[in-house]
Write a protein that holds these residues in place. Structure first.
Motif, mmCIF file in Angstrom:
data_model
loop_
_atom_site.group_PDB
_atom_site.id
_atom_site.type_symbol
_atom_site.label_atom_id
_atom_site.label_comp_id
_atom_site.label_asym_id
_atom_site.label_seq_id
_atom_site.Cartn_x
_atom_site.Cartn_y
_atom_site.Cartn_z
ATOM 1 N N TYR A 191 -14.233 -54.414 -21.839
ATOM 2 C CA TYR A 191 -14.832 -53.152 -21.376
ATOM 3 C C TYR A 191 -14.114 -51.968 -22.045
ATOM 4 C CZ TYR A 191 -16.696 -49.684 -18.105
ATOM 5 O OH TYR A 191 -17.333 -48.606 -17.546
ATOM 6 N N PRO A 192 -14.846 -50.905 -22.484
ATOM 7 C CA PRO A 192 -14.233 -49.827 -23.277
ATOM 8 C C PRO A 192 -13.269 -48.916 -22.520
ATOM 9 C CG PRO A 192 -16.549 -49.351 -22.838
ATOM 10 C CD PRO A 192 -16.315 -50.759 -22.398
ATOM 11 N N TRP A 193 -13.366 -48.794 -21.199
ATOM 12 C CA TRP A 193 -12.444 -47.974 -20.385
ATOM 13 C C TRP A 193 -12.304 -46.556 -20.929
ATOM 14 C CZ3 TRP A 193 -12.094 -50.096 -15.954
ATOM 15 C CH2 TRP A 193 -12.049 -51.482 -15.827
ATOM 16 N N ARG A 194 -13.408 -45.843 -20.913
ATOM 17 C CA ARG A 194 -13.373 -44.455 -21.404
ATOM 18 C C ARG A 194 -12.514 -43.557 -20.519
ATOM 19 N NH1 ARG A 194 -18.373 -46.360 -23.038
ATOM 20 N NH2 ARG A 194 -18.871 -45.897 -25.215
ATOM 21 N N ARG B 70 -20.731 -55.768 -11.018
ATOM 22 C CA ARG B 70 -21.242 -54.858 -9.987
ATOM 23 C C ARG B 70 -20.388 -53.609 -9.859
ATOM 24 N NH1 ARG B 70 -21.677 -55.155 -4.968
ATOM 25 N NH2 ARG B 70 -19.919 -56.560 -4.537
ATOM 26 N N PHE B 71 -19.123 -53.726 -10.191
ATOM 27 C CA PHE B 71 -18.206 -52.596 -10.029
ATOM 28 C C PHE B 71 -18.033 -51.779 -11.308
ATOM 29 C CE2 PHE B 71 -16.910 -55.674 -6.789
ATOM 30 C CZ PHE B 71 -16.812 -54.873 -5.668
ATOM 31 N N LEU B 72 -18.373 -52.357 -12.452
ATOM 32 C CA LEU B 72 -18.207 -51.637 -13.714
ATOM 33 C C LEU B 72 -19.414 -50.741 -13.971
ATOM 34 C CD1 LEU B 72 -16.800 -54.465 -16.026
ATOM 35 C CD2 LEU B 72 -15.528 -52.657 -14.866
ATOM 36 N N PRO B 73 -19.205 -49.465 -14.254
ATOM 37 C CA PRO B 73 -20.335 -48.564 -14.534
ATOM 38 C C PRO B 73 -21.104 -49.017 -15.763
ATOM 39 C CG PRO B 73 -18.291 -47.335 -14.197
ATOM 40 C CD PRO B 73 -17.910 -48.775 -14.309
ATOM 41 N N GLU B 74 -22.412 -48.762 -15.760
ATOM 42 C CA GLU B 74 -23.233 -49.091 -16.923
ATOM 43 C C GLU B 74 -22.855 -48.190 -18.072
ATOM 44 O OE1 GLU B 74 -27.340 -48.927 -16.117
ATOM 45 O OE2 GLU B 74 -27.283 -50.338 -14.433
ATOM 46 N N GLN B 75 -22.867 -48.771 -19.264
ATOM 47 C CA GLN B 75 -22.544 -48.003 -20.460
ATOM 48 C C GLN B 75 -23.707 -47.083 -20.818
ATOM 49 O OE1 GLN B 75 -19.408 -48.094 -22.069
ATOM 50 N NE2 GLN B 75 -19.212 -48.975 -20.021
ATOM 51 N N PRO B 76 -23.424 -45.888 -21.363
ATOM 52 C CA PRO B 76 -24.501 -44.969 -21.729
ATOM 53 C C PRO B 76 -25.468 -45.618 -22.703
ATOM 54 C CG PRO B 76 -22.353 -43.900 -21.897
ATOM 55 C CD PRO B 76 -22.096 -45.347 -21.651
#
Length: 414
Positions: A224-227, A256-262
């Motif tokens: 995951y990129p972790w912006r 479910r907890f990780l935000p969707e990527q743009p």
């Protein structure tokens, strides 16, 4: 290396990546001097921790330390906050007030988001760095201060100097010793270690069992990129610790907890300007739309010009005398030419009236209103997706919130 590990233990720093260790090494080496330090890195990587490390390991450690967020102070009051003011120097100045450079004399001041500092304040700061002098707002008396300055930014300050948004002389004065704090995605070997540490801490705080990740979930966590960097990772760890029903987290549960990527922007993309070529940065949707419509207008003008050249000289369009009068047609490409990769086929045939039969023509100027074109695009997107805002926003390459605002702005009924 023992010194680096002791710093990690003291300040609660987790990780063993080479870039992190190097940044800590530079911080420990420069701490014993009075040199100005510029800490750079993305938001959430922990730049303030490095400023605390430098102060704690310096000879000023028993003197005051203060952190100032330059982006959080209004432009009209930042000079007063940093340098103080005299009574009556501006509306609301009912008393004289000391600034941070006076109250922290002998200590360290950490200027976070230094790129947000106004140009006028930058000039005052440069004088402090070069001569240790400052003047209160509304005063003419020069005062002395002995303060070590540590600055931090998540911007490219050198690029800001080229754009005239940051003083070049101040940049080089601040950048005496640069420290680059790596982003979390650049230290993948530390991600799972940090996550486990956060989960253990939250389990102790909330009196529960620490969560664990299965192998597939661990791979997703690391990739995951972790912006939002460490700050985002900590928030996700807390959410999982509180909300997860099963303490062994699977890949599907973690997603479910990780935000969707743009989503990828589906609007036409503008190529970056080439070297020595003109062109500026497009800071808003309207700038992009304006450039797009300007190019469309240019293409339409070229087509009109070609059209009327053919009208004035019909022989341009006649490639075959067997065509009847009143028709101007290009030959279709032969099958052999069409199949050859080195031959560019001519345009598709078109029909024009004979120029002798045309009395006059009128050029219709299409609208160049950006607002009208923007409204038209939004209406088309809504119609295409049957009024579904989320899908329309995705197609337009903007957020759903921005789409809602523009629906109100243009009074568009869904």
């Amino acid at each position: 290396m023992d010194n680096i590990q002791s710093i990690k233990n003291r300040f609660g720093i987790i990780g063993n990546s080479q870039a992190l260790n190097y940044a800590l090494q530079v911080a420990s080496q420069v701490a014993g001097t009075d040199l100005t330090v510029l800490i750079s890195g993305e938001s959430g990587v922990g730049k303030e921790v490095f400023s605390q490390i430098i102060h704690a390991l310096s000879s000023r450690k028993h003197n005051p330390f203060i952190a100032v967020n330059c982006g959080a102070i209004p432009e009209g009051t930042i000079d007063s906050e940093l340098f103080g003011h005299e009574k009556g120097s501006f509306t609301g100045a009912v008393d004289s007030r000391k600034g941070y450079f006076e109250t922290v004399n002998g200590g360290t001041i950490f200027l976070d988001e230094i790129g947000e500092m106004p140009l006028g304040t930058q000039a005052r700061l440069l004088r402090v760095l070069e001569a240790g002098e400052y003047i209160r707002v509304g005063s003419s008396k020069v005062q002395k201060t002995d303060v070590r300055v540590i600055a931090a930014t998540n911007r490219d300050l050198l690029e800001s100097t080229h754009q005239g948004k940051f003083r070049e002389d101040l940049y080089y004065r601040l950048n005496t010793v640069p420290i680059r704090v790596p982003a979390l995605r650049d230290r993948k070997e530390d991600i799972h270690m940090l996550f486990r540490k956060f989960c253990v801490d939250f389990a102790e705080r909330y009196k529960t069992t620490s969560v664990q990740l299965d192998e597939e979930a661990r791979e997703i966590l690391i990739s995951y990129p972790w912006r939002g960097n460490v700050r985002e990772l900590k928030n996700i760890a807390e959410q999982i610790s509180v909300l997860a029903k099963d303490k062994l987290i699977t890949a599907s549960e973690l997603r479910r907890f990780l935000p969707e990527q743009p989503a990828m922007n589906r609007l036409p993309m503008l190529a970056p300007p080439q070297a020595n070529a003109g062109g500026g940065d497009f800071a808003s949707e309207r700038d992009i739309l304006y450039k797009l419509f300007f190019d469309m207008k240019k293409d339409v003008t070229e087509l009109k010009k070609m059209f009327f050249e053919v009208l004035q000289n019909p022989s341009i369009g006649h490639h075959n005398n067997n065509y009847p009068d009143g028709e101007v047609m290009h030959n279709f490409p032969s099958s052999e030419a069409a199949s050859s990769p080195n031959i560019i086929p001519p345009p598709q045939p078109y029909i024009l009236q004979d120029s002798n039969k045309i009395d006059h023509h009128e050029e219709v100027e299409e609208t160049l209103s950006i607002a009208d074109k923007e409204k038209e695009l939004i209406e088309k997107a809504l119609k295409k997706h049957k009024g579904k805002r989320k899908d329309a926003a995705l197609d337009l390459g903007i957020s759903e919130r921005t789409l809602y605002r523009k629906l109100k702005e243009y009074n568009i009924n869904e």
